[in-house]
Design a protein around this motif. Structure first.
Motif, short mmCIF file in Angstrom:
data_model
loop_
_atom_site.label_atom_id
_atom_site.label_comp_id
_atom_site.label_asym_id
_atom_site.label_seq_id
_atom_site.Cartn_x
_atom_site.Cartn_y
_atom_site.Cartn_z
N PHE A 7 -16.72 -17.37 -102.08
CA PHE A 7 -16.12 -16.03 -101.55
C PHE A 7 -16.90 -15.02 -102.33
CE2 PHE A 7 -13.05 -12.83 -101.24
CZ PHE A 7 -13.01 -12.86 -100.12
N LYS A 8 -17.31 -15.33 -103.52
CA LYS A 8 -17.76 -14.04 -104.39
C LYS A 8 -19.12 -13.93 -103.88
CE LYS A 8 -18.90 -12.42 -109.05
NZ LYS A 8 -18.57 -12.64 -110.40
N ALA A 9 -19.71 -15.19 -103.90
CA ALA A 9 -21.33 -15.04 -103.44
C ALA A 9 -21.39 -14.13 -101.67
CB ALA A 9 -21.84 -16.51 -103.07
N ALA A 10 -20.33 -14.52 -101.02
CA ALA A 10 -20.44 -13.94 -99.79
C ALA A 10 -19.90 -12.46 -99.61
CB ALA A 10 -19.46 -14.82 -98.81
N THR A 11 -19.06 -12.07 -100.50
CA THR A 11 -18.36 -10.78 -100.40
C THR A 11 -18.65 -9.94 -101.64
OG1 THR A 11 -16.22 -11.50 -101.26
CG2 THR A 11 -16.89 -11.64 -98.84
N GLY A 12 -18.79 -10.54 -102.95
CA GLY A 12 -18.86 -9.71 -104.14
C GLY A 12 -17.40 -9.58 -104.60
N LEU A 13 -16.34 -10.39 -103.88
CA LEU A 13 -15.10 -10.24 -104.60
C LEU A 13 -14.65 -11.36 -105.18
CD1 LEU A 13 -13.54 -8.69 -101.01
CD2 LEU A 13 -13.93 -7.43 -103.31
N THR A 14 -13.69 -11.14 -106.14
CA THR A 14 -13.18 -12.30 -107.10
C THR A 14 -12.06 -12.70 -106.76
OG1 THR A 14 -12.60 -10.79 -108.74
CG2 THR A 14 -14.79 -11.79 -109.06
#
Length: 352
Positions: A48-55
């Motif tokens: 999810f972080k790779a796709a959106t930058g969100l943690t």
């Protein structure tokens, strides 16, 4: 990867996830998500972080009741996305604790089967996104049970050969459902007299039980300790993975339709990120992970169509059509009658 290996990795992943989360959680994450252990891909935070930058910070709850207590006490504060079963989502929405949804906010809702957009508890997916769905029935050893046990009477009035070889689910809704369906009533019955009838039948049935078991019943089938168990469809598949003589059948009297959902808390301080997470899960390749690893159907048409046909051949419950699933009775919020169910189950368990 073999199907049996897949099951073993799923169980290992569940345990590993639980250990990581109990050891500590991410500080200052963009999202806090509460879910059952092992119900999402173990690398979900990384992808999810790779796709959106969100943690994201994932915390686990063991039961619907556990997370509901926390959400009601704190008005949902501190949580962004929560996984709960549909009757509990209905309660949360009734309390004004959920953020409204819609295709304009979660575009990948378009991937849901039409039937999953018309569910009685939330037509149009206005506050909940269905994550997984299925039914409950009888899981049995075809080499140890004569014929097909196609009635709830096999649990409540079993033939002599099965006595002492049966387990039932102990959770309020599913234990009572078996008794209510056996008596010809609804799984959402609220009439105290009918609830009492089901309770009486379940107390009598207790004399023939090996155990109440919500977690290891399929292992009892594999070992031969049990011959017939009440089971959720996906959990029966864990037994089938170990022994192909294990089969699943929905009794002729009918059964329930259970739905596990994702909801966004109205008091979330990260609503935009939360909605992105829902949309991310609904991407076919991401939602297909759940079907391939927890062996429950997901209500996502392209995700289900992407599954390996061998998976569905091995586990027939994975191939049940949405049209068939929605013919079963959708579990609903019981309101005040939930107290009657809880009281009945307590009395059943206490009975000699």
């Amino acid at each position: 990867m073999s199907l049996k290996t897949s099951v073993k990795l799923r169980l290992v992943g569940l345990a590993a996830t639980a250990m990581v989360l109990s050891a500590g959680t991410v500080l200052s994450a963009d999202l806090v998500i509460s879910n059952w252990a092992g119900y999402m891909a173990p690398d979900i935070a990384d992808t999810f972080k790779a796709a959106t930058g969100l943690t994201i910070e994932v915390v686990n709850h063991a039961t619907n009741e556990e997370i509901m207590g926390k959400l009601m006490a704190g008005q949902g504060k501190g949580y962004d996305v929560v996984f709960v079963s549909s009757p509990f989502a209905h309660i949360l929405n009734g309390q004004g604790l959920l953020e409204p949804l819609g295709v304009e906010k979660v575009p990948n809702l378009k991937n849901l089967y039409p039937q999953a957009t018309k569910l009685a508890f939330d037509p149009g997916n206005t506050y909940a996104v269905p994550y997984a769905w299925g039914t409950t029935g009888l899981c049995y050893r075809s080499d140890l049970v004569e014929g097909t046990p196609d009635s709830w009477s096999y649990l409540l009035n079993p033939p002599e050969a099965l006595k002492g070889k049966i387990t039932m689910l102990s959770t309020d809704r599913w234990l009572m459902a078996a008794g209510l369906l056996y008596k010809g009533y609804s799984v959402n019955e609220k009439d105290p007299a009918k609830i009492e009838e089901a309770k009486t039948a379940l107390i009598e049935a207790k004399k023939s039980l090996l155990a109440y078991d919500d977690t290891t019943f399929y292992s009892k089938l594999v070992s031969g300790e049990a011959s017939l168990v009440q089971a959720w469809d996906g959990w029966c598949n864990y037994g089938i993975a170990e022994n192909d003589k294990i089969k699943f059948v929905v009794p002729k009297e009918g059964s329930d339709l259970w739905i596990d959902t994702m909801v966004v808390m109205k008091n979330s301080e990260h609503k935009e990120a939360a909605l992105k997470f829902l949309d991310y899960i609904l991407e076919p390749k991401n939602h297909a992970w759940a079907a391939s690893n927890i062996f429950y159907e997901v209500p996502n048409k392209p995700a289900m169509e992407s599954l390996d046909p061998e998976l569905i051949k091995k586990y027939p419950t994975m191939g049940v059509s949405p049209e068939t699933l929605v013919k079963y009775e959708e579990l609903q919020d019981l309101g005040e009658a939930q107290r009657d169910y809880s009281r009945a189950v307590s009395e059943i368990k206490a009975a000699n």
